[in-house]
Design a protein around this motif. Structure first.
Motif, short mmCIF file in Angstrom:
data_model
loop_
_atom_site.label_atom_id
_atom_site.label_comp_id
_atom_site.label_asym_id
_atom_site.label_seq_id
_atom_site.Cartn_x
_atom_site.Cartn_y
_atom_site.Cartn_z
N GLY A 108 85.87 4.75 -13.85
CA GLY A 108 86.60 3.48 -13.87
C GLY A 108 86.48 2.72 -12.58
O GLY A 108 86.23 1.50 -12.58
N SER A 109 86.63 3.40 -11.46
CA SER A 109 86.51 2.70 -10.17
C SER A 109 85.09 2.22 -9.94
O SER A 109 84.88 1.13 -9.41
N TYR A 110 84.11 3.00 -10.34
CA TYR A 110 82.71 2.58 -10.19
C TYR A 110 82.42 1.34 -11.04
O TYR A 110 81.80 0.39 -10.57
N LEU A 111 82.88 1.34 -12.28
CA LEU A 111 82.63 0.20 -13.17
C LEU A 111 83.36 -1.05 -12.70
O LEU A 111 82.84 -2.16 -12.84
N LEU A 112 84.55 -0.90 -12.15
CA LEU A 112 85.26 -2.06 -11.61
C LEU A 112 84.54 -2.64 -10.39
O LEU A 112 84.52 -3.85 -10.20
N ARG A 113 83.94 -1.78 -9.58
CA ARG A 113 83.24 -2.24 -8.39
C ARG A 113 81.90 -2.89 -8.70
O ARG A 113 81.49 -3.82 -8.02
N THR A 114 81.18 -2.40 -9.72
CA THR A 114 79.80 -2.82 -9.93
C THR A 114 79.62 -3.93 -10.95
O THR A 114 78.55 -4.50 -11.02
N GLY A 115 80.60 -4.19 -11.76
CA GLY A 115 80.44 -5.26 -12.75
C GLY A 115 79.98 -4.75 -14.10
O GLY A 115 79.92 -3.56 -14.35
N LEU A 116 79.60 -5.71 -14.96
CA LEU A 116 79.37 -5.39 -16.37
C LEU A 116 77.94 -5.67 -16.85
O LEU A 116 77.75 -6.09 -17.98
N ASP A 117 76.94 -5.49 -16.03
CA ASP A 117 75.58 -5.75 -16.47
C ASP A 117 75.02 -4.50 -17.16
O ASP A 117 74.77 -3.49 -16.52
N TYR A 118 74.82 -4.59 -18.47
CA TYR A 118 74.39 -3.44 -19.26
C TYR A 118 72.88 -3.21 -19.20
O TYR A 118 72.40 -2.18 -19.63
N CYS A 119 72.13 -4.17 -18.72
CA CYS A 119 70.66 -4.11 -18.79
C CYS A 119 70.03 -3.56 -17.52
O CYS A 119 68.81 -3.54 -17.41
N GLU A 120 70.81 -3.14 -16.57
CA GLU A 120 70.25 -2.60 -15.34
C GLU A 120 69.75 -1.18 -15.56
O GLU A 120 70.18 -0.48 -16.47
N GLU A 121 68.86 -0.76 -14.67
CA GLU A 121 68.41 0.63 -14.72
C GLU A 121 69.57 1.56 -14.35
O GLU A 121 70.47 1.18 -13.62
N THR A 122 69.48 2.75 -14.87
CA THR A 122 70.50 3.75 -14.55
C THR A 122 70.37 4.14 -13.09
O THR A 122 69.29 4.48 -12.62
N THR A 123 71.47 4.07 -12.37
CA THR A 123 71.45 4.37 -10.94
C THR A 123 71.70 5.85 -10.68
O THR A 123 72.12 6.60 -11.57
N TYR A 124 71.45 6.24 -9.45
CA TYR A 124 71.69 7.62 -9.02
C TYR A 124 73.16 7.99 -9.20
O TYR A 124 73.48 9.08 -9.69
N GLN A 125 74.06 7.08 -8.83
CA GLN A 125 75.50 7.36 -8.95
C GLN A 125 75.90 7.55 -10.42
O GLN A 125 76.73 8.40 -10.73
N GLU A 126 75.33 6.75 -11.31
CA GLU A 126 75.65 6.88 -12.73
C GLU A 126 75.15 8.22 -13.27
O GLU A 126 75.84 8.89 -14.05
N ARG A 127 73.98 8.64 -12.84
CA ARG A 127 73.47 9.94 -13.26
C ARG A 127 74.36 11.08 -12.76
O ARG A 127 74.58 12.06 -13.46
N LEU A 128 74.88 10.94 -11.54
CA LEU A 128 75.78 11.97 -11.02
C LEU A 128 77.06 12.07 -11.84
O LEU A 128 77.56 13.17 -12.10
N MET A 129 77.60 10.93 -12.25
CA MET A 129 78.82 10.94 -13.06
C MET A 129 78.57 11.57 -14.44
O MET A 129 79.41 12.30 -14.96
N VAL A 130 77.41 11.30 -15.01
CA VAL A 130 77.04 11.92 -16.28
C VAL A 130 76.84 13.42 -16.08
O VAL A 130 77.29 14.24 -16.89
N LEU A 131 76.19 13.80 -14.99
CA LEU A 131 75.95 15.21 -14.70
C LEU A 131 77.25 15.98 -14.51
O LEU A 131 77.36 17.14 -14.90
N PHE A 132 78.26 15.34 -13.94
CA PHE A 132 79.57 15.97 -13.75
C PHE A 132 80.15 16.40 -15.10
O PHE A 132 80.58 17.54 -15.26
N SER A 133 80.14 15.49 -16.08
CA SER A 133 80.69 15.84 -17.39
C SER A 133 79.77 16.79 -18.15
O SER A 133 80.23 17.69 -18.84
#
Length: 134
Positions: free
Chosen positions: A51-76
């Motif tokens: 939630g905090s990451y999405l609030l900070r980065t905005g709502l662009d769905y077409c960007e490449e997956t970032t390193y931070q996003e992969r880490l959050m997915v890896l956590f779950s």
């Protein structure tokens, strides 16, 4: 990324070991309480971090997956893999739990490997996790 993944898997193994040692009881209800307490911890972490990451980065769905996003997915994803092993080891399987874990791990692996859609995955984690942990 491999080292961080290994650390996350080790973290969840240690969390399950701590829960096994410090939450008393060995009945099915006790095992369920142990699993749910760790699932709530994972859920709260996912909700607040995503939630905090999405609030900070905005709502662009077409960007490449970032390193931070992969880490959050890896956590779950690491939680669900270790939880699957724990459930199998403790004999805590039923058909619904097998489907739930298989679909979740499969979806998270696909999202982890996909070049695009990291934000959409985080929104999915946020929407799927928040009702169960808050």
């Amino acid at each position: 990324m491999f080292t961080i993944g290994l650390l996350l898997f080790t973290f969840w193994v240690m969390m399950f070991v701590v829960a096994e040692r410090f939450i008393p009881g060995s009945t099915q209800v006790d095992l369920d309480i142990k699993k749910r307490s760790l699932a709530i911890i994972r859920g709260l972490c996912s909700v607040f971090i995503s939630g905090s990451y999405l609030l900070r980065t905005g709502l662009d769905y077409c960007e490449e997956t970032t390193y931070q996003e992969r880490l959050m997915v890896l956590f779950s994803m690491s939680f669900f893999i270790i939880d699957s092993v724990y459930c199998g080891y403790k004999g805590f399987w039923d058909k619904n739990l097998v489907y739930h874990h298989a679909c979740t791990v499969g979806g998270l692996v696909f999202a982890f490997l996909a070049p695009y859609g990291g934000k959409v995955t985080l929104y999915g984690l946020l929407a799927g996790t928040s009702p169960t942990s808050l």
